[in-house]
Design an enzyme around this catalytic site. Structure first.
Site, short mmCIF file in Angstrom:
data_model
loop_
_atom_site.label_atom_id
_atom_site.label_comp_id
_atom_site.label_asym_id
_atom_site.label_seq_id
_atom_site.Cartn_x
_atom_site.Cartn_y
_atom_site.Cartn_z
N GLU A 171 13.66 20.59 -46.16
CA GLU A 171 14.90 20.32 -46.92
C GLU A 171 16.08 20.78 -46.07
OE1 GLU A 171 15.39 20.46 -51.59
OE2 GLU A 171 15.97 22.34 -50.71
N HIS A 186 -12.33 22.19 -41.31
CA HIS A 186 -13.30 21.27 -41.63
C HIS A 186 -12.48 20.01 -42.44
CE1 HIS A 186 -16.59 24.11 -41.19
NE2 HIS A 186 -15.73 24.97 -41.26
N LYS A 215 17.44 11.11 -57.94
CA LYS A 215 17.84 11.67 -59.50
C LYS A 215 18.86 10.93 -60.28
CE LYS A 215 17.88 16.78 -58.16
NZ LYS A 215 18.70 17.99 -58.34
#
Length: 553
Positions: A363, A394, A516
């Site tokens: 950000e 793994h 948004k």
């Protein structure tokens, strides 16, 4: 403000390009150690944590570094005015120029009460007032003096927030779980997906639950929606709205909306506009941390960060640990073409640390426009990812060892475990992997070694490891509140250094906004009939398909 536009215009950048061609891209780490037995001493740095008198070792020696490389990177930082921008930040100047704000999260952890001002006004008194309020409130709740509406002790905390109002407190309370109050349950609700709030409420009793509504503006859609759902759930049992005052507090600056919600303004914990969301865990947003680990430990957490602040402000660049970390990131991103950065904590308590750093890094430096308004001519913020090891070994470590991507990696470990199971056997196994992975990534395995082990010829190329993968190893004594504070501040200042060299504004986040705005429009279309208007064919098709599947059509 920096007097340059593009980092590529700086003479040190051009020198680094020449150095990369002549030396950097040809560095073979294994040979570098063979040639120089002092390499570890030359390129490792020790942070002295004055708060708890412990050390954190930062080993940069397994990076593509020579003394000339470091000298040129330091020259780049000087030409990019990293030190001047750093000093301006610590003076409270408005270095977040797109929002005309100071960047002053360091003032939140100013436990030594040094003079700190914004726009000619001291901020120390207001910061201390909020901290005192947090101390008083957290001690009342933890002691049982603060009771719910039926006079029962609070035993469940539900923090409702999103972004910086969630990621920081989640990570810190997980990392410092050994310091948590026995019997206290913590839930963090961020997602607008109803499952998130439903699962938290399912495990909670309205009579003993305290909600922290974390939103600077108290208008964030996800947070207010979840908060209203929580209030409705609470009132189904409590009935009387006056009981809200004992079970809801606000971490916000919008008194009008807070009181309208039903929260007593005395139970409102504020913070200033110069506190960015991704830096807000040091502020009132950290109330869940103080409630869980106790205020004294929260104070240690702040103090550890301030100790790293002091180091970043005062250490010369050649010895400056966060600056070196940030300059290495620029070196890999822009001269080696690295697009990612791995952070792998060898500590299960730090399992949310990479997610926290994702927001901090991506950000902050996911920007493409320089401070002078031009599109950058180079790569900026890397993609940061990570998981705790040894789990990560793994899964994606295969790509680190034998893939085609260069992935600079940070490995983090503490020498002492909070849980020395079987006399420390588990910790020694963990340490063996911490040490082995960075060595294996560096030395690799040659075809000759594979043949010596008896592998058939057709498998030799598959079992060969090229090695020469760079890593930084970070070794702490123990993950204490102050150590965690110092580690977070290290990555904050590393991120700052990157952004300063790239000449971007690391402190705004306009990229969060567009989605948004469009979501609000689409939400209205979901509440009404029809397919919506003004969308591309894909979005219109998806909208129609969702309405049909959700029985909204």
């Amino acid at each position: 403000m920096p007097a340059f536009s593009q980092a590529t215009d700086l003479s040190a950048w051009k020198e680094l390009q020449e150095h990369h061609t002549a030396v950097g891209r040809n560095i073979v780490l294994k040979e570098a150690f063979e040639k120089d037995p002092q390499r570890f001493e030359k390129f490792s740095r020790t942070f002295k944590n004055t708060v708890d008198n412990s050390d954190i070792l930062f080993d940069f020696s397994k990076n593509f570094l020579t003394e000339e490389t470091l000298s040129l990177l330091v020259k780049l930082a000087k030409e990019a005015n990293v030190e001047e921008l750093r000093d301006a930040m610590f003076k409270g100047e408005h270095i977040n120029f797109t929002e005309d704000r100071a960047v002053y999260h360091a003032a939140l952890r100013n436990v030594s009460n040094e003079p700190m001002q914004v726009d000619g006004k001291s901020v120390v008194e207001d910061v201390n007032s909020v901290l005192e309020h947090m101390k008083e409130f957290s001690e009342q709740v933890r002691s049982g003096e603060w009771k719910g509406y039926t006079d029962k002790k609070i035993d469940t905390i539900i923090n409702i927030g999103i972004g910086g109002s969630d990621l920081g407190p989640v990570m810190v309370t997980e990392a410092l779980k050994p310091y948590g109050a026995p019997g206290m349950k913590l839930h963090f609700v961020s997602n607008i997906d109803g499952t998130h709030i439903a699962e938290a409420l399912k495990d909670s009793n309205p009579e003993t639950t305290l909600f922290l509504i974390a939103s600077k503006t108290f208008t964030t859609a996800e947070t207010t929606t979840n908060a209203n759902s929580a209030k409705k759930w609470f009132l189904e049992t409590a009935k009387d709205e006056s009981h809200i005052a004992k079970h809801f507090v606000a971490l916000s600056t919008n008194e009008a909306e807070v009181t309208k919600f039903g929260i007593d303004k005395k139970n409102m914990f504020g913070f200033e506009s110069w506190v960015g969301g991704r830096y807000s865990v040091w502020s009132a947003i950290g109330l869940s941390v103080a409630l869980y680990i106790g205020y004294d430990n929260f104070h240690q957490f702040l103090a550890g960060a301030q100790a790293m602040d002091k180091h970043f402000r005062e250490a010369p660049l050649e010895q400056n640990i966060p600056a070196i970390g940030g300059l290495l990131s620029v070196w890999y991103s822009d001269f080696f073409g690295a697009q990612t950065h791995l952070v792998a904590p060898f500590d299960q308590y730090l399992h949310r640390f990479p997610a926290y750093l994702q927001q901090l890094s991506m950000e902050s430096n996911g920007k493409a426009i320089t401070r002078s308004g031009e599109y950058v001519k180079y790569t900026t913020g890397p993609i940061l990812f990570g998981e705790p090891a040894t789990n990560a070994q793994h899964s994606f470590f295969q790509l680190l060892h034998q893939g085609t991507k260069l992935i600079p990696s940070d490995f983090i470990m503490a020498a002492e475990s909070h849980n020395p199971v079987e006399g420390g056997k588990h910790q020694r196994m963990l340490a063996s992997n911490f040490l082995a992975q960075s060595e294996a990534l560096m030395v690799g395995k040659t075809p000759e070694q594979v043949k010596t082990e008896g592998a058939p010829d057709n498998l030799v190329p598959h079992k060969t490891f090229l090695g020469n993968r760079p890593t930084t190893s970070i070794l702490a004594q123990k993950i204490t509140p102050s150590t965690l504070g110092a580690l977070i501040a290290y990555y904050e200042h590393l991120t700052f250094t990157e952004g300063a060299v790239w000449n971007i504004n690391s402190f705004d986040q306009w990229g969060v906004e567009l989605g948004k705005v469009l979501a609000k429009k689409i939400q209205q279309e979901l509440e009404t009939s029809g397919a919506g208007a003004g969308h591309d064919a894909s979005t219109s098709g998806l909208l129609a398909a969702f309405k049909q599947k959700a029985n909204l059509a």
